[in-house]
Design a protein around this motif. Structure first.
Motif, PDB file in Angstrom:
ATOM      1  N   ILE A  60       0.810  -1.342   0.072  1.00  0.00           N
ATOM      2  CA  ILE A  60      -0.047   0.021  -0.092  1.00  0.00           C
ATOM      3  C   ILE A  60       1.091   1.357   0.148  1.00  0.00           C
ATOM      4  CG2 ILE A  60      -1.630   1.234   1.363  1.00  0.00           C
ATOM      5  CD1 ILE A  60      -2.724  -1.232   2.349  1.00  0.00           C
ATOM      6  N   ILE A  61       0.479   2.009  -0.982  1.00  0.00           N
ATOM      7  CA  ILE A  61       0.959   3.597  -0.905  1.00  0.00           C
ATOM      8  C   ILE A  61       0.037   4.671  -0.931  1.00  0.00           C
ATOM      9  CG2 ILE A  61       3.442   2.754  -2.087  1.00  0.00           C
ATOM     10  CD1 ILE A  61       2.019   3.912  -4.753  1.00  0.00           C
ATOM     11  N   TYR A  62       0.627   5.845  -0.560  1.00  0.00           N
ATOM     12  CA  TYR A  62      -0.288   7.059  -0.789  1.00  0.00           C
ATOM     13  C   TYR A  62       0.169   7.716  -1.926  1.00  0.00           C
ATOM     14  CZ  TYR A  62      -2.630   5.281   3.365  1.00  0.00           C
ATOM     15  OH  TYR A  62      -3.301   4.569   4.433  1.00  0.00           O
ATOM     16  N   LEU A  63      -0.520   8.159  -2.991  1.00  0.00           N
ATOM     17  CA  LEU A  63       0.015   8.789  -4.134  1.00  0.00           C
ATOM     18  C   LEU A  63      -0.624  10.328  -3.850  1.00  0.00           C
ATOM     19  CD1 LEU A  63       1.172   9.444  -6.989  1.00  0.00           C
ATOM     20  CD2 LEU A  63      -0.834   8.370  -7.807  1.00  0.00           C
ATOM     21  N   LYS A  64       0.125  11.272  -3.513  1.00  0.00           N
ATOM     22  CA  LYS A  64      -0.380  12.697  -3.354  1.00  0.00           C
ATOM     23  C   LYS A  64       0.365  13.433  -4.512  1.00  0.00           C
ATOM     24  CE  LYS A  64      -0.429  11.700   1.493  1.00  0.00           C
ATOM     25  NZ  LYS A  64      -0.105  12.147   3.054  1.00  0.00           N
ATOM     26  N   GLY A  65      -0.568  14.655  -4.380  1.00  0.00           N
ATOM     27  CA  GLY A  65       0.071  15.837  -5.405  1.00  0.00           C
ATOM     28  C   GLY A  65      -0.660  16.936  -5.478  1.00  0.00           C
ATOM     29  N   LYS A  66      -0.219  17.727  -6.448  1.00  0.00           N
ATOM     30  CA  LYS A  66      -0.996  19.035  -6.924  1.00  0.00           C
ATOM     31  C   LYS A  66      -1.160  19.113  -8.275  1.00  0.00           C
ATOM     32  CE  LYS A  66      -0.404  22.567  -3.109  1.00  0.00           C
ATOM     33  NZ  LYS A  66      -0.191  24.040  -2.762  1.00  0.00           N
ATOM     34  N   VAL A  67      -1.795  19.857  -8.700  1.00  0.00           N
ATOM     35  CA  VAL A  67      -2.250  20.102 -10.042  1.00  0.00           C
ATOM     36  C   VAL A  67      -2.445  21.703 -10.403  1.00  0.00           C
ATOM     37  CG1 VAL A  67      -3.870  19.707 -12.151  1.00  0.00           C
ATOM     38  CG2 VAL A  67      -3.535  18.067 -10.434  1.00  0.00           C
ATOM     39  N   PHE A  68      -1.565  21.981 -11.441  1.00  0.00           N
ATOM     40  CA  PHE A  68      -1.658  23.507 -11.595  1.00  0.00           C
ATOM     41  C   PHE A  68      -2.072  23.721 -13.027  1.00  0.00           C
ATOM     42  CE2 PHE A  68       1.490  23.354  -8.274  1.00  0.00           C
ATOM     43  CZ  PHE A  68       1.199  24.601  -7.654  1.00  0.00           C
ATOM     44  N   ALA A  69      -2.891  24.566 -13.454  1.00  0.00           N
ATOM     45  CA  ALA A  69      -3.538  24.961 -14.747  1.00  0.00           C
ATOM     46  C   ALA A  69      -2.631  25.645 -15.629  1.00  0.00           C
ATOM     47  CB  ALA A  69      -4.877  25.531 -14.423  1.00  0.00           C
ATOM     48  N   ALA A  70      -3.009  25.806 -16.960  1.00  0.00           N
ATOM     49  CA  ALA A  70      -2.196  26.595 -17.829  1.00  0.00           C
ATOM     50  C   ALA A  70      -1.914  28.013 -17.394  1.00  0.00           C
ATOM     51  CB  ALA A  70      -2.873  26.395 -19.212  1.00  0.00           C
ATOM     52  N   ASP A  71      -3.049  28.445 -16.620  1.00  0.00           N
ATOM     53  CA  ASP A  71      -2.601  29.879 -16.066  1.00  0.00           C
ATOM     54  C   ASP A  71      -1.994  29.911 -14.938  1.00  0.00           C
ATOM     55  OD1 ASP A  71      -4.370  28.795 -14.028  1.00  0.00           O
ATOM     56  OD2 ASP A  71      -6.150  29.987 -14.477  1.00  0.00           O
ATOM     57  N   LYS A  72      -1.247  28.782 -14.534  1.00  0.00           N
ATOM     58  CA  LYS A  72      -0.295  28.797 -13.537  1.00  0.00           C
ATOM     59  C   LYS A  72      -0.798  28.947 -12.226  1.00  0.00           C
ATOM     60  CE  LYS A  72       3.497  30.580 -16.314  1.00  0.00           C
ATOM     61  NZ  LYS A  72       4.753  31.643 -16.389  1.00  0.00           N
ATOM     62  N   LEU A  73      -2.122  28.695 -12.031  1.00  0.00           N
ATOM     63  CA  LEU A  73      -2.813  28.736 -10.622  1.00  0.00           C
ATOM     64  C   LEU A  73      -3.496  27.417 -10.377  1.00  0.00           C
ATOM     65  CD1 LEU A  73      -5.066  31.854 -11.233  1.00  0.00           C
ATOM     66  CD2 LEU A  73      -3.116  31.518  -9.894  1.00  0.00           C
ATOM     67  N   PRO A  74      -3.462  27.009  -9.216  1.00  0.00           N
ATOM     68  CA  PRO A  74      -4.168  25.773  -8.720  1.00  0.00           C
ATOM     69  C   PRO A  74      -5.434  25.212  -9.607  1.00  0.00           C
ATOM     70  CG  PRO A  74      -3.223  27.053  -6.762  1.00  0.00           C
ATOM     71  CD  PRO A  74      -3.321  27.716  -7.867  1.00  0.00           C
ATOM     72  N   ALA A  75      -5.380  24.158 -10.286  1.00  0.00           N
ATOM     73  CA  ALA A  75      -6.504  23.530 -10.827  1.00  0.00           C
ATOM     74  C   ALA A  75      -7.547  23.056 -10.049  1.00  0.00           C
ATOM     75  CB  ALA A  75      -5.912  22.611 -11.842  1.00  0.00           C
ATOM     76  N   GLU A  76      -8.421  24.219  -9.233  1.00  0.00           N
ATOM     77  CA  GLU A  76      -9.187  23.649  -8.605  1.00  0.00           C
ATOM     78  C   GLU A  76     -10.315  22.754  -9.291  1.00  0.00           C
ATOM     79  OE1 GLU A  76     -12.563  25.360  -5.002  1.00  0.00           O
ATOM     80  OE2 GLU A  76     -11.315  26.741  -6.364  1.00  0.00           O
ATOM     81  N   GLN A 131      -9.292  20.960 -20.852  1.00  0.00           N
ATOM     82  CA  GLN A 131      -7.806  20.586 -20.814  1.00  0.00           C
ATOM     83  C   GLN A 131      -7.931  19.181 -20.476  1.00  0.00           C
ATOM     84  OE1 GLN A 131      -5.694  23.735 -18.684  1.00  0.00           O
ATOM     85  NE2 GLN A 131      -4.372  23.602 -20.430  1.00  0.00           N
ATOM     86  N   GLU A 132      -7.251  18.173 -21.207  1.00  0.00           N
ATOM     87  CA  GLU A 132      -6.989  16.881 -20.911  1.00  0.00           C
ATOM     88  C   GLU A 132      -5.418  16.567 -21.110  1.00  0.00           C
ATOM     89  OE1 GLU A 132      -8.271  12.431 -22.620  1.00  0.00           O
ATOM     90  OE2 GLU A 132      -9.704  14.178 -22.926  1.00  0.00           O
ATOM     91  N   LEU A 133      -5.066  15.926 -20.010  1.00  0.00           N
ATOM     92  CA  LEU A 133      -3.724  15.307 -19.734  1.00  0.00           C
ATOM     93  C   LEU A 133      -3.668  13.873 -19.651  1.00  0.00           C
ATOM     94  CD1 LEU A 133      -0.474  15.727 -19.515  1.00  0.00           C
ATOM     95  CD2 LEU A 133      -0.925  16.063 -17.288  1.00  0.00           C
ATOM     96  N   THR A 134      -2.712  13.179 -20.478  1.00  0.00           N
ATOM     97  CA  THR A 134      -2.658  11.767 -20.182  1.00  0.00           C
ATOM     98  C   THR A 134      -1.248  11.565 -19.926  1.00  0.00           C
ATOM     99  OG1 THR A 134      -4.475  11.063 -21.658  1.00  0.00           O
ATOM    100  CG2 THR A 134      -2.934   9.476 -21.163  1.00  0.00           C
ATOM    101  N   THR A 135      -0.839  10.586 -18.727  1.00  0.00           N
ATOM    102  CA  THR A 135       0.733  10.563 -18.528  1.00  0.00           C
ATOM    103  C   THR A 135       0.709   9.213 -17.869  1.00  0.00           C
ATOM    104  OG1 THR A 135       2.505  11.751 -17.818  1.00  0.00           O
ATOM    105  CG2 THR A 135       0.691  11.766 -16.394  1.00  0.00           C
ATOM    106  N   GLN A 136       1.984   9.000 -17.284  1.00  0.00           N
ATOM    107  CA  GLN A 136       2.263   7.525 -16.710  1.00  0.00           C
ATOM    108  C   GLN A 136       3.149   8.209 -15.517  1.00  0.00           C
ATOM    109  OE1 GLN A 136       3.310   4.446 -19.025  1.00  0.00           O
ATOM    110  NE2 GLN A 136       2.000   5.168 -20.832  1.00  0.00           N
ATOM    111  N   PHE A 137       3.298   7.489 -14.265  1.00  0.00           N
ATOM    112  CA  PHE A 137       3.818   7.665 -13.253  1.00  0.00           C
ATOM    113  C   PHE A 137       5.000   6.371 -12.876  1.00  0.00           C
ATOM    114  CE2 PHE A 137       0.192  10.402 -11.609  1.00  0.00           C
ATOM    115  CZ  PHE A 137       0.515  11.384 -12.224  1.00  0.00           C
TER     116      PHE A 137
END
Length: 204
Positions: free
Chosen positions: A68-84, A154-160
Motif C-alpha cells: 500500500i502507498i499514498y499517491l499525493k500531489g498538486k495540479v496546476f492549470a495552464a494559467d499557473k494557478l491551482p487547478a481547483e 483540458q485533458e492530460l494523459t501521462t504515466q507515473f
C-alpha cells in the motif's frame, strides 16, 4: 521625488521576493504527455466503486494484495494557478499484473479486492490524494501508474514511474522522455504519517 522612487523600488523588490517561489515552481518541466495504452477502462468496465481508495472495494472486508502507498500531489492549470476542481483518474495492474479491462489477455486471476481504477477531485489548492498499491511490472513494461487529468476543457494523459527502478531503462516509453521529463513523473517514496507515500506536481 527620491523618496517616492525609493519607495517604489522597495515595493517592487518586495513583490519580486514574494513572487519568487511561484516563478520557481512554474519554471518546472511541464508534465509530459504519454500514451493512454490499450487498457483504459471504459465506463461499463468500471465497478460501482470508483473513489480514490483503490485498495478497498466498497462492501468488501478484505483489502487488495500488494504494498500500500499514498499517491499525493498538486495540479496546476495552464494559467499557473491551482487547478481547483480538476478530475484526476488513475488506473494500473493489480499485484498479478492484470488490468481492469476486458481486453487484457493475462491469464492470471484478477484480484477482486483491487479497484483497478479510481479518481480524485483537486481541492482549492489543487491537491489530490490516492490510496493504492505500489505498481508492479507488466509484460514488456516497467512498473507504472496511468493517469488522466481533466480541467476546464483540458485533458492530460501521462504515466507515473518508480524512480530508479532497474527496469526503467529497458522500457521504450520511459526512454523517450528527457531527463527533466523523467524526473517530473518519477515517484520517490518516503515514510509518511499513514505509511509509504510519494508526491508529484502535475502541470497542465
Amino acid at each position: 521625488m527620491k523618496l517616492e522612487r525609493r519607495g517604489f523600488f522597495a515595493t517592487m523588490s518586495g513583490l519580486a521576493l514574494w513572487l519568487k517561489p511561484f516563478s520557481q515552481a512554474f519554471a518546472q518541466t511541464r508534465t509530459p504527455r504519454q500514451t493512454e495504452g490499450p487498457y483504459y477502462p471504459s465506463q461499463s468496465m468500471r465497478g460501482p466503486d470508483q473513489d480514490n481508495d483503490l485498495v478497498r472495494v466498497r462492501g468488501a472486508v478484505q483489502e487488495a494484495g500488494g504494498e500500500i502507498i499514498y499517491l499525493k500531489g498538486k495540479v496546476f492549470a495552464a494559467d499557473k494557478l491551482p487547478a481547483e476542481g480538476a478530475r484526476i483518474e488513475i488506473w494500473q495492474v493489480d499485484t498479478k499484473g492484470r488490468y481492469l479491462h476486458t481486453g487484457d489477455s493475462n491469464s492470471a486471476v484478477r484480484d477482486p479486492h483491487f479497484q483497478g481504477f479510481g479518481y480524485a477531485t483537486a481541492d482549492a489548492e489543487g491537491t489530490f490524494r490516492f490510496r493504492t498499491i505500489k505498481p508492479v511490472p507488466y509484460p514488456g513494461r516497467t512498473p507504472h501508474i496511468h493517469a488522466k487529468v481533466f480541467h476546464q476543457g483540458q485533458e492530460l494523459t501521462t504515466q507515473f514511474y518508480i524512480a530508479d527502478h532497474p527496469q526503467n531503462d529497458r522500457d521504450s516509453i520511459w526512454r523517450r522522455l528527457s531527463a527533466a521529463e523523467k524526473e517530473a513523473v518519477a515517484m520517490r517514496f518516503r515514510k509518511g504519517p499513514e505509511g509509504e507515500e510519494t508526491a508529484l506536481t502535475v502541470y497542465l
